[in-house]
Design a protein around this motif. Structure first.
Motif, PDB file in Angstrom:
ATOM      1  N   GLU A  34      -3.845  45.894  41.569  1.00 37.69           N
ATOM      2  CA  GLU A  34      -3.355  45.325  40.312  1.00 37.69           C
ATOM      3  C   GLU A  34      -2.415  46.295  39.606  1.00 37.69           C
ATOM      4  O   GLU A  34      -1.427  45.885  38.994  1.00 37.69           O
ATOM      5  CB  GLU A  34      -4.532  44.966  39.403  1.00 37.69           C
ATOM      6  CG  GLU A  34      -5.276  43.707  39.814  1.00 37.69           C
ATOM      7  CD  GLU A  34      -4.373  42.476  39.741  1.00 37.69           C
ATOM      8  OE1 GLU A  34      -3.553  42.387  38.799  1.00 37.69           O
ATOM      9  OE2 GLU A  34      -4.475  41.615  40.632  1.00 37.69           O
ATOM     10  N   LEU A  37       0.941  46.150  41.333  1.00 39.76           N
ATOM     11  CA  LEU A  37       1.610  44.893  41.007  1.00 39.76           C
ATOM     12  C   LEU A  37       2.190  44.945  39.594  1.00 39.76           C
ATOM     13  O   LEU A  37       3.287  44.438  39.342  1.00 39.76           O
ATOM     14  CB  LEU A  37       0.631  43.724  41.140  1.00 39.76           C
ATOM     15  CG  LEU A  37       0.188  43.380  42.569  1.00 39.76           C
ATOM     16  CD1 LEU A  37      -0.894  42.298  42.537  1.00 39.76           C
ATOM     17  CD2 LEU A  37       1.376  42.918  43.413  1.00 39.76           C
ATOM     18  N   GLY A  38       1.442  45.575  38.676  1.00 37.43           N
ATOM     19  CA  GLY A  38       1.958  45.735  37.320  1.00 37.43           C
ATOM     20  C   GLY A  38       3.186  46.627  37.284  1.00 37.43           C
ATOM     21  O   GLY A  38       4.157  46.346  36.574  1.00 37.43           O
ATOM     22  N   ARG A  41       6.211  44.760  38.504  1.00 40.80           N
ATOM     23  CA  ARG A  41       6.783  43.878  37.481  1.00 40.80           C
ATOM     24  C   ARG A  41       7.643  44.678  36.502  1.00 40.80           C
ATOM     25  O   ARG A  41       8.731  44.240  36.111  1.00 40.80           O
ATOM     26  CB  ARG A  41       5.664  43.141  36.739  1.00 40.80           C
ATOM     27  CG  ARG A  41       5.049  41.991  37.533  1.00 40.80           C
ATOM     28  CD  ARG A  41       4.148  41.139  36.661  1.00 40.80           C
ATOM     29  NE  ARG A  41       2.917  41.839  36.314  1.00 40.80           N
ATOM     30  CZ  ARG A  41       1.803  41.795  37.032  1.00 40.80           C
ATOM     31  NH1 ARG A  41       1.764  41.075  38.149  1.00 40.80           N
ATOM     32  NH2 ARG A  41       0.726  42.449  36.647  1.00 40.80           N
ATOM     33  N   LEU A  42       7.163  45.868  36.119  1.00 36.67           N
ATOM     34  CA  LEU A  42       7.935  46.719  35.211  1.00 36.67           C
ATOM     35  C   LEU A  42       9.230  47.194  35.868  1.00 36.67           C
ATOM     36  O   LEU A  42      10.288  47.240  35.232  1.00 36.67           O
ATOM     37  CB  LEU A  42       7.093  47.919  34.779  1.00 36.67           C
ATOM     38  CG  LEU A  42       5.874  47.611  33.904  1.00 36.67           C
ATOM     39  CD1 LEU A  42       5.048  48.877  33.688  1.00 36.67           C
ATOM     40  CD2 LEU A  42       6.313  47.028  32.563  1.00 36.67           C
ATOM     41  N   ASP A  44      10.867  45.677  38.233  1.00 34.01           N
ATOM     42  CA  ASP A  44      11.759  44.525  38.340  1.00 34.01           C
ATOM     43  C   ASP A  44      12.454  44.240  37.010  1.00 34.01           C
ATOM     44  O   ASP A  44      13.668  43.993  36.967  1.00 34.01           O
ATOM     45  CB  ASP A  44      10.959  43.305  38.796  1.00 34.01           C
ATOM     46  CG  ASP A  44      11.850  42.098  39.054  1.00 34.01           C
ATOM     47  OD1 ASP A  44      12.773  42.212  39.878  1.00 34.01           O
ATOM     48  OD2 ASP A  44      11.624  41.054  38.432  1.00 34.01           O
ATOM     49  N   GLN A  45      11.703  44.296  35.916  1.00 34.86           N
ATOM     50  CA  GLN A  45      12.285  44.044  34.600  1.00 34.86           C
ATOM     51  C   GLN A  45      13.344  45.088  34.259  1.00 34.86           C
ATOM     52  O   GLN A  45      14.428  44.763  33.769  1.00 34.86           O
ATOM     53  CB  GLN A  45      11.185  44.042  33.537  1.00 34.86           C
ATOM     54  CG  GLN A  45      10.225  42.865  33.638  1.00 34.86           C
ATOM     55  CD  GLN A  45       9.011  43.028  32.737  1.00 34.86           C
ATOM     56  OE1 GLN A  45       8.919  43.986  31.967  1.00 34.86           O
ATOM     57  NE2 GLN A  45       8.069  42.099  32.846  1.00 34.86           N
ATOM     58  N   MET A  81       9.985  46.199  47.448  1.00 35.35           N
ATOM     59  CA  MET A  81      10.700  45.159  46.706  1.00 35.35           C
ATOM     60  C   MET A  81      12.146  44.998  47.177  1.00 35.35           C
ATOM     61  O   MET A  81      12.858  44.115  46.709  1.00 35.35           O
ATOM     62  CB  MET A  81      10.684  45.507  45.212  1.00 35.35           C
ATOM     63  CG  MET A  81       9.290  45.586  44.617  1.00 35.35           C
ATOM     64  SD  MET A  81       9.283  46.330  42.961  1.00 35.35           S
ATOM     65  CE  MET A  81      10.037  45.008  42.015  1.00 35.35           C
TER      66      MET A  81
END
Length: 220
Positions: A34, A37-38, A41-42, A44-45, A81
């Motif tokens: 997790e 994955l978090g 996401r950061l 990617d942003q 990614m």
């Protein structure tokens, strides 16, 4: 490779023949945690806002945001990614202090034949680690590329080599137009033009090159 329903060989026999353990066959790789994955996401942003961030810059950014990460972790996640930074474009048109610049000679000039005006331009080719630089010599009227060279530095030598090839193959033009980049204001470049009586024209500082001589780094 291993068939669960093989008519003659059991899974144990197939593993033995392939020299692998049964545990390897039954092992299912675990997904990302997790936390990872978090982080993804950061990443990617942030990458949407700063697509030129590589591993080091992304690591610094996340550390500044309070996340305990290192470059090894961020490198693995960015590879997972498939994020490849877009390197910031180098400035290929910056004049060098002390170099003489020349006036722009094409204002109002009617260019109506081959060999009247040539132009030269440098563009960058983004590579996985850094850049290569492409110089092209073009005929202003025909838009034909007369000669080109690629270099991993912005020294003037590769520009002069391309110029020499163009002169050898097509003779000399009346005018050579370039921007005020240090390669084109260098003694090596301007002296070569003067020795064959080519008039030197330069776009003004901060002025875009004319479309006739602009090279696109992707399409050429």
């Amino acid at each position: 490779m291993i068939e669960r329903d093989h008519p003659a060989l059991s899974i144990v026999a197939q593993c033995r023949l392939l020299s692998i353990s049964r545990s390897s066959f039954y092992h299912e790789p675990a997904g990302e945690t997790e936390r990872n994955l978090g982080l993804m996401r950061l990443i990617d942003q942030q990458f949407l806002d700063t697509p030129f961030y590589g591993v080091r810059q992304m690591t610094w950014h996340l550390q500044n945001e309070g996340h305990g990460v290192n470059q090894k972790r961020i490198r693995r996640l960015m590879r997972l990614m498939r994020l490849m930074p877009i390197f910031q474009k180098p400035n290929t048109s910056k004049p060098r202090k002390g170099h003489k610049t020349y006036p722009y000679l094409l204002g109002g000039l009617r260019v109506d034949r081959p060999g009247q005006v040539w132009c030269a331009d440098i563009t960058y080719l983004p590579m996985r680690r850094g850049f290569l630089y492409l110089v092209a010599i073009m005929d202003w009227f025909t838009r034909k590329v007369l000669a080109w060279r690629i270099s991993n530095t912005l020294e003037a030598d590769f520009c002069v080599e391309a110029l020499n090839e163009a002169i050898h193959r097509f003779g000399v033009p009346e005018i050579m137009n370039t921007d005020q980049g240090s390669q084109f204001t260098s003694f090596a470049w301007t002296d070569r033009l003067k020795r064959v009586s080519i008039r030197i024209s330069m776009d003004g500082k901060g002025r875009c090159c004319e479309p006739a001589c602009k090279i696109d780094p992707v399409t050429g």
